[in-house]
Scaffold this motif. Structure first.
Motif, PDB file in Angstrom:
ATOM      1  N   ILE A  39      15.339   4.151  -4.885  1.00 23.91           N
ATOM      2  CA  ILE A  39      15.129   4.236  -6.350  1.00 23.91           C
ATOM      3  C   ILE A  39      15.746   5.547  -6.876  1.00 23.91           C
ATOM      4  CG2 ILE A  39      13.314   4.611  -8.104  1.00 23.91           C
ATOM      5  CD1 ILE A  39      13.686   1.646  -7.600  1.00 23.91           C
ATOM      6  N   THR A  40      15.642   6.605  -6.095  1.00 21.55           N
ATOM      7  CA  THR A  40      16.259   7.873  -6.513  1.00 21.55           C
ATOM      8  C   THR A  40      17.775   7.711  -6.618  1.00 21.55           C
ATOM      9  OG1 THR A  40      14.487   9.090  -5.459  1.00 21.55           O
ATOM     10  CG2 THR A  40      16.467  10.342  -5.946  1.00 21.55           C
ATOM     11  N   ARG A  41      18.352   6.952  -5.710  1.00 22.71           N
ATOM     12  CA  ARG A  41      19.796   6.677  -5.782  1.00 22.71           C
ATOM     13  C   ARG A  41      20.108   5.904  -7.088  1.00 22.71           C
ATOM     14  NH1 ARG A  41      24.714   8.249  -5.506  1.00 22.71           N
ATOM     15  NH2 ARG A  41      26.216   6.599  -5.176  1.00 22.71           N
ATOM     16  N   CYS A  42      19.210   4.974  -7.431  1.00 21.31           N
ATOM     17  CA  CYS A  42      19.399   4.247  -8.706  1.00 21.31           C
ATOM     18  C   CYS A  42      19.421   5.223  -9.881  1.00 21.31           C
ATOM     19  CB  CYS A  42      18.269   3.233  -8.935  1.00 21.31           C
ATOM     20  SG  CYS A  42      18.243   1.879  -7.771  1.00 21.31           S
ATOM     21  N   PHE A  43      18.496   6.201  -9.859  1.00 22.10           N
ATOM     22  CA  PHE A  43      18.450   7.190 -10.955  1.00 22.10           C
ATOM     23  C   PHE A  43      19.771   7.974 -11.019  1.00 22.10           C
ATOM     24  CE2 PHE A  43      13.551   7.728 -10.285  1.00 22.10           C
ATOM     25  CZ  PHE A  43      13.327   6.521 -10.920  1.00 22.10           C
ATOM     26  N   ASP A  44      20.253   8.390  -9.843  1.00 25.78           N
ATOM     27  CA  ASP A  44      21.493   9.182  -9.815  1.00 25.78           C
ATOM     28  C   ASP A  44      22.661   8.365 -10.368  1.00 25.78           C
ATOM     29  OD1 ASP A  44      20.159  11.284  -8.731  1.00 25.78           O
ATOM     30  OD2 ASP A  44      20.762  10.893  -6.661  1.00 25.78           O
ATOM     31  N   LEU A  45      22.717   7.093  -9.973  1.00 27.21           N
ATOM     32  CA  LEU A  45      23.790   6.220 -10.478  1.00 27.21           C
ATOM     33  C   LEU A  45      23.648   6.057 -11.991  1.00 27.21           C
ATOM     34  CD1 LEU A  45      23.589   3.519  -7.682  1.00 27.21           C
ATOM     35  CD2 LEU A  45      25.652   4.815  -8.223  1.00 27.21           C
ATOM     36  N   ALA A  46      22.411   5.816 -12.428  1.00 24.74           N
ATOM     37  CA  ALA A  46      22.161   5.581 -13.863  1.00 24.74           C
ATOM     38  C   ALA A  46      22.690   6.731 -14.705  1.00 24.74           C
ATOM     39  CB  ALA A  46      20.659   5.406 -14.089  1.00 24.74           C
ATOM     40  N   ARG A  47      22.450   7.954 -14.245  1.00 26.72           N
ATOM     41  CA  ARG A  47      22.849   9.153 -15.028  1.00 26.72           C
ATOM     42  C   ARG A  47      24.349   9.240 -15.241  1.00 26.72           C
ATOM     43  NH1 ARG A  47      19.038  11.676 -11.625  1.00 26.72           N
ATOM     44  NH2 ARG A  47      17.027  11.630 -12.696  1.00 26.72           N
ATOM     45  N   MET A  48      25.115   8.529 -14.412  1.00 25.33           N
ATOM     46  CA  MET A  48      26.571   8.556 -14.599  1.00 25.33           C
ATOM     47  C   MET A  48      26.969   7.850 -15.899  1.00 25.33           C
ATOM     48  SD  MET A  48      27.579   7.994 -10.636  1.00 25.33           S
ATOM     49  CE  MET A  48      29.330   7.934 -10.795  1.00 25.33           C
TER      50      MET A  48
ATOM     51  N   ASN B 150      21.944   1.434 -25.508  1.00 26.00           N
ATOM     52  CA  ASN B 150      21.381   0.805 -24.312  1.00 26.00           C
ATOM     53  C   ASN B 150      20.872   1.904 -23.392  1.00 26.00           C
ATOM     54  OD1 ASN B 150      21.657  -1.850 -24.873  1.00 26.00           O
ATOM     55  ND2 ASN B 150      23.500  -2.185 -23.689  1.00 26.00           N
ATOM     56  N   PRO B 151      20.009   1.544 -22.428  1.00 31.36           N
ATOM     57  CA  PRO B 151      19.499   2.581 -21.525  1.00 31.36           C
ATOM     58  C   PRO B 151      20.457   2.854 -20.364  1.00 31.36           C
ATOM     59  CG  PRO B 151      18.412   0.483 -21.128  1.00 31.36           C
ATOM     60  CD  PRO B 151      19.383   0.240 -22.237  1.00 31.36           C
ATOM     61  N   MET B 152      20.291   4.003 -19.728  1.00 33.53           N
ATOM     62  CA  MET B 152      21.034   4.287 -18.489  1.00 33.53           C
ATOM     63  C   MET B 152      20.290   3.544 -17.378  1.00 33.53           C
ATOM     64  SD  MET B 152      21.602   8.385 -18.774  1.00 33.53           S
ATOM     65  CE  MET B 152      20.057   8.807 -19.530  1.00 33.53           C
TER      66      MET B 152
ATOM     67  N   SER C 299      18.714  -9.607   1.143  1.00 32.14           N
ATOM     68  CA  SER C 299      18.696  -8.187   0.774  1.00 32.14           C
ATOM     69  C   SER C 299      17.629  -7.900  -0.287  1.00 32.14           C
ATOM     70  CB  SER C 299      20.065  -7.785   0.209  1.00 32.14           C
ATOM     71  OG  SER C 299      21.058  -8.004   1.183  1.00 32.14           O
ATOM     72  N   THR C 300      17.392  -6.605  -0.510  1.00 32.61           N
ATOM     73  CA  THR C 300      16.456  -6.174  -1.567  1.00 32.61           C
ATOM     74  C   THR C 300      17.265  -5.459  -2.647  1.00 32.61           C
ATOM     75  OG1 THR C 300      14.733  -5.871   0.072  1.00 32.61           O
ATOM     76  CG2 THR C 300      14.394  -4.772  -2.040  1.00 32.61           C
ATOM     77  N   LEU C 301      16.979  -5.829  -3.892  1.00 34.37           N
ATOM     78  CA  LEU C 301      17.646  -5.171  -5.018  1.00 34.37           C
ATOM     79  C   LEU C 301      16.707  -4.110  -5.590  1.00 34.37           C
ATOM     80  CD1 LEU C 301      20.153  -5.227  -6.978  1.00 34.37           C
ATOM     81  CD2 LEU C 301      18.765  -6.716  -8.439  1.00 34.37           C
ATOM     82  N   TYR C 302      17.173  -2.889  -5.674  1.00 35.83           N
ATOM     83  CA  TYR C 302      16.413  -1.797  -6.304  1.00 35.83           C
ATOM     84  C   TYR C 302      17.049  -1.529  -7.666  1.00 35.83           C
ATOM     85  CZ  TYR C 302      14.503  -0.902  -1.654  1.00 35.83           C
ATOM     86  OH  TYR C 302      13.869  -1.033  -0.454  1.00 35.83           O
ATOM     87  N   VAL C 303      16.229  -1.440  -8.694  1.00 34.32           N
ATOM     88  CA  VAL C 303      16.744  -1.177 -10.052  1.00 34.32           C
ATOM     89  C   VAL C 303      15.858  -0.133 -10.738  1.00 34.32           C
ATOM     90  CG1 VAL C 303      17.744  -2.283 -12.101  1.00 34.32           C
ATOM     91  CG2 VAL C 303      17.017  -3.698 -10.208  1.00 34.32           C
ATOM     92  N   SER C 304      16.503   0.775 -11.500  1.00 33.35           N
ATOM     93  CA  SER C 304      15.708   1.814 -12.162  1.00 33.35           C
ATOM     94  C   SER C 304      14.911   1.266 -13.347  1.00 33.35           C
ATOM     95  CB  SER C 304      16.609   2.970 -12.615  1.00 33.35           C
ATOM     96  OG  SER C 304      17.554   2.521 -13.562  1.00 33.35           O
ATOM     97  N   LEU C 305      15.313   0.115 -13.882  1.00 35.63           N
ATOM     98  CA  LEU C 305      14.628  -0.474 -15.045  1.00 35.63           C
ATOM     99  C   LEU C 305      14.474  -1.977 -14.828  1.00 35.63           C
ATOM    100  CD1 LEU C 305      13.777   0.389 -18.041  1.00 35.63           C
ATOM    101  CD2 LEU C 305      15.940  -0.613 -18.750  1.00 35.63           C
TER     102      LEU C 305
ATOM    103  N   ALA D  57      14.560   6.256 -18.997  1.00 37.61           N
ATOM    104  CA  ALA D  57      14.663   5.173 -19.988  1.00 37.61           C
ATOM    105  C   ALA D  57      14.028   5.558 -21.326  1.00 37.61           C
ATOM    106  CB  ALA D  57      13.980   3.911 -19.436  1.00 37.61           C
ATOM    107  N   ALA D  58      13.585   6.821 -21.441  1.00 44.68           N
ATOM    108  CA  ALA D  58      12.798   7.224 -22.618  1.00 44.68           C
ATOM    109  C   ALA D  58      13.539   7.009 -23.925  1.00 44.68           C
ATOM    110  CB  ALA D  58      12.371   8.671 -22.496  1.00 44.68           C
ATOM    111  N   THR D  59      14.831   7.347 -23.965  1.00 43.36           N
ATOM    112  CA  THR D  59      15.530   7.251 -25.246  1.00 43.36           C
ATOM    113  C   THR D  59      15.516   5.792 -25.721  1.00 43.36           C
ATOM    114  OG1 THR D  59      17.660   7.003 -24.145  1.00 43.36           O
ATOM    115  CG2 THR D  59      17.021   9.232 -24.781  1.00 43.36           C
TER     116      THR D  59
END
Ligand SMILES: NC(=O)C1=CN([C@@H]2O[C@H](COP(=O)(O)OP(=O)(O)OC[C@H]3O[C@@H](n4cnc5c(N)ncnc54)[C@H](OP(=O)(O)O)[C@@H]3O)[C@@H](O)[C@H]2O)C=CC1
Ligand SMILES: Nc1c(N[C@@H]2O[C@H](COP(=O)(O)O)[C@@H](O)[C@H]2O)[nH]c(=O)[nH]c1=O
Ligand SMILES: [Zn+2]
Length: 351
Positions: free
Chosen positions: A9-18, A26-28, A72-78, A141-143
């Motif tokens: 999930i932390t990797r998802c956050f790092d990717l999202a911030r890109m 839309n959200p990151m 497989s398992t899909l991890y998503v930040s949102l 996802a706050a914004t």
């Protein structure tokens, strides 16, 4: 095991911030696909209107690894979307690809989604886990989550104050408080915002550029309050050829240049809620950085229409001056930035 889940999930956050600065309103969002403790696909939402993180993560899986997707398992930040927006629902794709497990950090508060994405996946026999590193996911996802629930942009107040609490000299001349390096951080915030707003006196006294010159990425739309269209055309925000939106109670001046846009509205008691609602609904602005001055910041604080405040404290002091706007509560974060300090306040909205 929990450690691994948190890591993905932390990797998802790092990717999202890109996607910062390119995806709003839309959200990151970031996603990774994991088979047997190895990441076989990853992606993020790169551009507003473009493919979602889940779509990009699945598209990145190599041909030889494609048969592993149904195990497989899909991890998503949102929470995955379940609506037709600019792109088809990600829940459809997850179901079609027969992904058996989905791990989500936090829910998408878009009224048409808000838990329905999770329900739909579960109704198709998919094992769904939610709430992993939820606080971090919600911050990311706050914004989006604030703007869709409040129907207005996420409002960030930014101010620089002297070490003894002053905001500007009494004569309202421009007084630079923070160190040079901090300016680069502010330009990053500008890149991450859809618009920067300033009051009439700041536009006049500082003649600011309000663009992003010191960080990569785009410059936001500039918004200037000019109730009576009294500001001179020579100001940089009007004359440098870049877009500026002027908020006024007058009608658009005839002969205005094409990069200048006018929004005529009433400057009465409901000015801020009215303006923010229009900026969200008609201009699709998801994040606004308010850079002053004191009156504008104070009136937004008084109306409660703000979500976050970033207060930069420099080493300089003034013997007399305009006091800084007063924020309620105490900062959530205190950071040292070389010689400056940064205090971040969060405003919890009554929804
Ligand atoms: N330290 C820092 O971070 C910053 C410092 N500054 C400094 O602040 C000073 C300017 O601040 P200040 O004098 O407070 O002026 P502002 O920039 O806040 O502008 C205030 C003016 O904007 C107009 N206005 C229109 N609608 C509103 C509204 N709803 N709420 C508030 N104002 C509204 C009013 O002018 P009218 O009645 O004509 O419509 C008002 O007098 C300068 O010295 C500048 O250098 C500025 C930015 C950042
Ligand atoms: N004085 C002050 C700030 N002032 C803000 O920066 C604006 C100038 O923007 P630009 O012309 O694009 O560089 C100005 O109008 C005001 O909003 N910012 C800070 O980080 N630190 C400072 O000490
Ligand atoms: Zn989606």
């Amino acid at each position: 095991m929990v450690k691994d889940i948190n890591r993905y999930i932390t990797r998802c956050f790092d990717l999202a911030r890109m996607g910062a600065g390119s995806v709003s309103p839309n959200p990151m969002v970031g996603a990774v696909l994991v088979y047997d403790n190895k990441i076989i696909g990853e992606g993020y939402h790169q551009k507003y209107g473009g493919a979602h993180a889940e779509v990009n993560a699945l598209a990145s899986v190599s041909l030889s690894n494609r048969p592993l997707i149904p195990e497989s398992t899909l991890y998503v930040s949102l929470e995955p979307c379940c609506i037709f927006g600019k792109t088809p629902p990600c829940t459809n794709l997850i179901i079609q690809e027969k992904i058996p497990r989905v791990v989500i950090s936090c829910l998408d508060l878009t009224p048409e989604v808000k838990g329905r994405g999770v329900e739909l996946l579960r109704a198709h026999g998919i094992e769904v886990t939610t709430g992993v590193l939820e606080k971090e996911g919600q911050a990311l996802a706050a914004t989006r989550n604030v703007s869709v629930s409040q129907q207005r942009p996420y409002v960030i107040l930014k101010m620089a104050i002297t070490s003894n609490g002053y905001f500007a000299p009494l004569d309202r001349s421009q007084f630079w408080i923070t160190q040079t390096l901090t300016k680069r951080l502010v330009h990053r915030w500008r890149m991450e915002s859809d618009a920067i707003l300033v009051g009439t006196t700041t536009a006049l006294m500082d003649d600011p550029q309000l663009d992003n010159r010191l960080y990569y990425g785009k410059s936001p739309l500039r918004i200037v309050l000019d109730r009576r269209l009294q500001l001179p055309n020579s100001l940089k925000v009007f004359s440098d050829g870049q877009p500026t939106l002027i908020i006024t109670e007058r009608e658009k001046s005839i002969n205005s240049a094409s990069h200048l846009h006018y929004l005529s509205m009433n400057f009465g008691e409901t000015f801020w809620p009215d303006l923010l609602a229009i900026l969200w609904r008609e201009y699709k602005l998801g994040v606004i950085l308010v850079e002053g001055g004191q009156k504008v910041l104070s009136s937004l604080i008084d109306t409660g229409l703000w979500d976050e405040a970033r207060v930069l404290i420099g080493q300089k002091s003034l013997t007399v001056g305009i006091p800084s706007p007063t924020l309620p509560g105490s900062p959530e974060k205190n950071l040292k930035l070389g010689f400056d300090e940064l205090k971040i306040y969060q405003h919890v909205q009554r929804s």
